[in-house]
Write an enzyme that holds these catalytic residues in place. Sequence first.
Site, PDB file in Angstrom:
ATOM      1  N   GLY A 159       9.255  -7.253   3.807  1.00 44.07           N
ATOM      2  CA  GLY A 159      10.396  -7.028   2.922  1.00 44.07           C
ATOM      3  C   GLY A 159      11.049  -5.699   3.243  1.00 44.07           C
ATOM      4  O   GLY A 159      10.367  -4.747   3.659  1.00 44.07           O
ATOM      5  N   GLN A 191      16.351   1.539   2.611  1.00 42.72           N
ATOM      6  CA  GLN A 191      15.283   1.968   3.533  1.00 42.72           C
ATOM      7  C   GLN A 191      15.806   2.181   4.953  1.00 42.72           C
ATOM      8  O   GLN A 191      15.103   2.720   5.804  1.00 42.72           O
ATOM      9  CB  GLN A 191      14.149   0.944   3.552  1.00 42.72           C
ATOM     10  CG  GLN A 191      13.380   0.854   2.237  1.00 42.72           C
ATOM     11  CD  GLN A 191      12.271  -0.163   2.316  1.00 42.72           C
ATOM     12  OE1 GLN A 191      12.476  -1.337   2.022  1.00 42.72           O
ATOM     13  NE2 GLN A 191      11.100   0.261   2.750  1.00 42.72           N
ATOM     14  N   CYS A 238       4.469  -0.236   1.910  1.00 35.83           N
ATOM     15  CA  CYS A 238       5.919  -0.090   2.048  1.00 35.83           C
ATOM     16  C   CYS A 238       6.220   0.557   3.392  1.00 35.83           C
ATOM     17  O   CYS A 238       5.558   1.534   3.764  1.00 35.83           O
ATOM     18  CB  CYS A 238       6.424   0.796   0.904  1.00 35.83           C
ATOM     19  SG  CYS A 238       8.198   1.140   0.967  1.00 35.83           S
ATOM     20  N   LEU A 239       7.203   0.027   4.089  1.00 35.97           N
ATOM     21  CA  LEU A 239       7.554   0.592   5.394  1.00 35.97           C
ATOM     22  C   LEU A 239       8.044   2.032   5.286  1.00 35.97           C
ATOM     23  O   LEU A 239       7.976   2.779   6.254  1.00 35.97           O
ATOM     24  CB  LEU A 239       8.616  -0.275   6.079  1.00 35.97           C
ATOM     25  CG  LEU A 239       8.126  -1.655   6.545  1.00 35.97           C
ATOM     26  CD1 LEU A 239       9.291  -2.484   7.072  1.00 35.97           C
ATOM     27  CD2 LEU A 239       7.048  -1.522   7.601  1.00 35.97           C
ATOM     28  N   HIS A 257       9.281  -5.409  -5.795  1.00 37.95           N
ATOM     29  CA  HIS A 257       9.140  -4.174  -4.998  1.00 37.95           C
ATOM     30  C   HIS A 257      10.496  -3.777  -4.399  1.00 37.95           C
ATOM     31  O   HIS A 257      10.894  -2.616  -4.456  1.00 37.95           O
ATOM     32  CB  HIS A 257       8.092  -4.421  -3.904  1.00 37.95           C
ATOM     33  CG  HIS A 257       7.885  -3.284  -2.959  1.00 37.95           C
ATOM     34  ND1 HIS A 257       6.725  -2.528  -2.923  1.00 37.95           N
ATOM     35  CD2 HIS A 257       8.678  -2.762  -1.989  1.00 37.95           C
ATOM     36  CE1 HIS A 257       6.831  -1.597  -1.998  1.00 37.95           C
ATOM     37  NE2 HIS A 257       8.012  -1.723  -1.395  1.00 37.95           N
ATOM     38  N   GLU A 258      11.198  -4.765  -3.843  1.00 44.02           N
ATOM     39  CA  GLU A 258      12.476  -4.461  -3.163  1.00 44.02           C
ATOM     40  C   GLU A 258      13.588  -4.138  -4.169  1.00 44.02           C
ATOM     41  O   GLU A 258      14.423  -3.271  -3.908  1.00 44.02           O
ATOM     42  CB  GLU A 258      12.892  -5.620  -2.243  1.00 44.02           C
ATOM     43  CG  GLU A 258      11.897  -5.966  -1.137  1.00 44.02           C
ATOM     44  CD  GLU A 258      11.468  -4.779  -0.278  1.00 44.02           C
ATOM     45  OE1 GLU A 258      12.224  -3.796  -0.179  1.00 44.02           O
ATOM     46  OE2 GLU A 258      10.358  -4.834   0.275  1.00 44.02           O
ATOM     47  N   HIS A 297      13.458  -0.617  -5.045  1.00 44.99           N
ATOM     48  CA  HIS A 297      14.124   0.247  -4.050  1.00 44.99           C
ATOM     49  C   HIS A 297      15.620   0.394  -4.359  1.00 44.99           C
ATOM     50  O   HIS A 297      16.192   1.475  -4.191  1.00 44.99           O
ATOM     51  CB  HIS A 297      14.003  -0.347  -2.642  1.00 44.99           C
ATOM     52  CG  HIS A 297      12.738   0.010  -1.923  1.00 44.99           C
ATOM     53  ND1 HIS A 297      12.403   1.300  -1.613  1.00 44.99           N
ATOM     54  CD2 HIS A 297      11.737  -0.760  -1.430  1.00 44.99           C
ATOM     55  CE1 HIS A 297      11.251   1.310  -0.953  1.00 44.99           C
ATOM     56  NE2 HIS A 297      10.818   0.076  -0.836  1.00 44.99           N
TER      57      HIS A 297
HETATM   58  C1  Y12 Z   1       3.852  -7.195  -1.401  1.00 37.17           C
HETATM   59  C2  Y12 Z   1       3.884  -5.851  -1.558  1.00 37.17           C
HETATM   60  C3  Y12 Z   1       4.919  -5.118  -1.021  1.00 37.17           C
HETATM   61  C4  Y12 Z   1       5.940  -5.740  -0.368  1.00 37.17           C
HETATM   62  C5  Y12 Z   1       7.078  -4.924   0.154  1.00 37.17           C
HETATM   63  C6  Y12 Z   1       7.244  -5.009   1.629  1.00 37.17           C
HETATM   64  N1  Y12 Z   1       6.268  -4.197   2.286  1.00 37.17           N
HETATM   65  C7  Y12 Z   1       6.085  -4.238   3.621  1.00 37.17           C
HETATM   66  O1  Y12 Z   1       6.724  -5.008   4.314  1.00 37.17           O
HETATM   67  C8  Y12 Z   1       5.098  -3.294   4.179  1.00 37.17           C
HETATM   68  C9  Y12 Z   1       4.824  -3.245   5.469  1.00 37.17           C
HETATM   69  C10 Y12 Z   1       3.928  -2.278   6.098  1.00 37.17           C
HETATM   70  C11 Y12 Z   1       3.710  -2.369   7.459  1.00 37.17           C
HETATM   71  C12 Y12 Z   1       2.892  -1.455   8.105  1.00 37.17           C
HETATM   72  O2  Y12 Z   1       2.748  -1.461   9.457  1.00 37.17           O
HETATM   73  C13 Y12 Z   1       1.711  -2.119  10.082  1.00 37.17           C
HETATM   74  O3  Y12 Z   1       0.884  -2.750   9.469  1.00 37.17           O
HETATM   75  C14 Y12 Z   1       1.703  -2.013  11.565  1.00 37.17           C
HETATM   76  C15 Y12 Z   1       2.250  -0.476   7.380  1.00 37.17           C
HETATM   77  O4  Y12 Z   1       1.339   0.373   8.025  1.00 37.17           O
HETATM   78  C16 Y12 Z   1       1.741   1.499   8.649  1.00 37.17           C
HETATM   79  O5  Y12 Z   1       2.882   1.857   8.570  1.00 37.17           O
HETATM   80  C17 Y12 Z   1       0.708   2.267   9.370  1.00 37.17           C
HETATM   81  C18 Y12 Z   1       2.481  -0.362   6.029  1.00 37.17           C
HETATM   82  C19 Y12 Z   1       3.324  -1.265   5.386  1.00 37.17           C
HETATM   83  C20 Y12 Z   1       5.905  -7.086  -0.231  1.00 37.17           C
HETATM   84  C21 Y12 Z   1       4.879  -7.821  -0.758  1.00 37.17           C
HETATM   85 CO    CO Z   2       9.112  -0.627   0.057  1.00 34.15          CO
END
Ligand code: Y12
Ligand code: CO
Length: 175
Positions: free
Chosen positions: A45, A50, A95-96, A137-138, A141
Amino acid sequence: MKLEIVEYPDRKLKEVSVEVEKFDEQLHKLLDAMYPIMIDSNGIGLAAIQVAHAKRVLILNIPEEDGEQPKENLVEMVNPVITAKGGETTYQEGCLSVPSFYEDIVRYEKITVNYQDRDGNTKVVDADGLFSIAIQHEIDHLNGVLFIDKLSYSRRKKFEKEYKKFQKEKKSSKK
Ligand code: Y12
Ligand code: CO
């Protein structure tokens, strides 16, 4: 359009995004550019703020049970509004914009969302499970709220300490 993920503690993430009025090529270009940056970053997401665009725009691509994340499942929401909500659920969110930090967050279990698609058509969706959590969550933001803002005082203090350490390590690994 070249986009970069804005990371905490950048103040940009505190901005309240503005409603979209024009469903034009500029909006389409933004949406098109958000998808690859989200996927390349292993995200599911992403809100426009962001990537430094303060518009009420978000995208979601929830993985299937086998972990696949086909583009057919991509959902683009413009001007989303939660119109009904119920229940309670807890999920370890990430969260990214707050890399390498995950925390249990309590949210509504089920929601109904009114939104517009990229062409301005009105849509309604009932969401539960990870889809519901991700939408909430989004939408946070879009209102300048991060999941870490929902932590208790003591957990937030612990986060700030851990995050400073993470940032320091990241900086020194780039040297
Ligand atoms: C449930 C909870 C939160 C959401 C919001 C969207 N969140 C994400 O897309 C998070 C992504 C994310 C990716 C990461 O990178 C890797 O795993 C390689 C990360 O780790 C690092 O940055 C080291 C952390 C978060 C949607 C549904
Ligand atoms: Co986020």
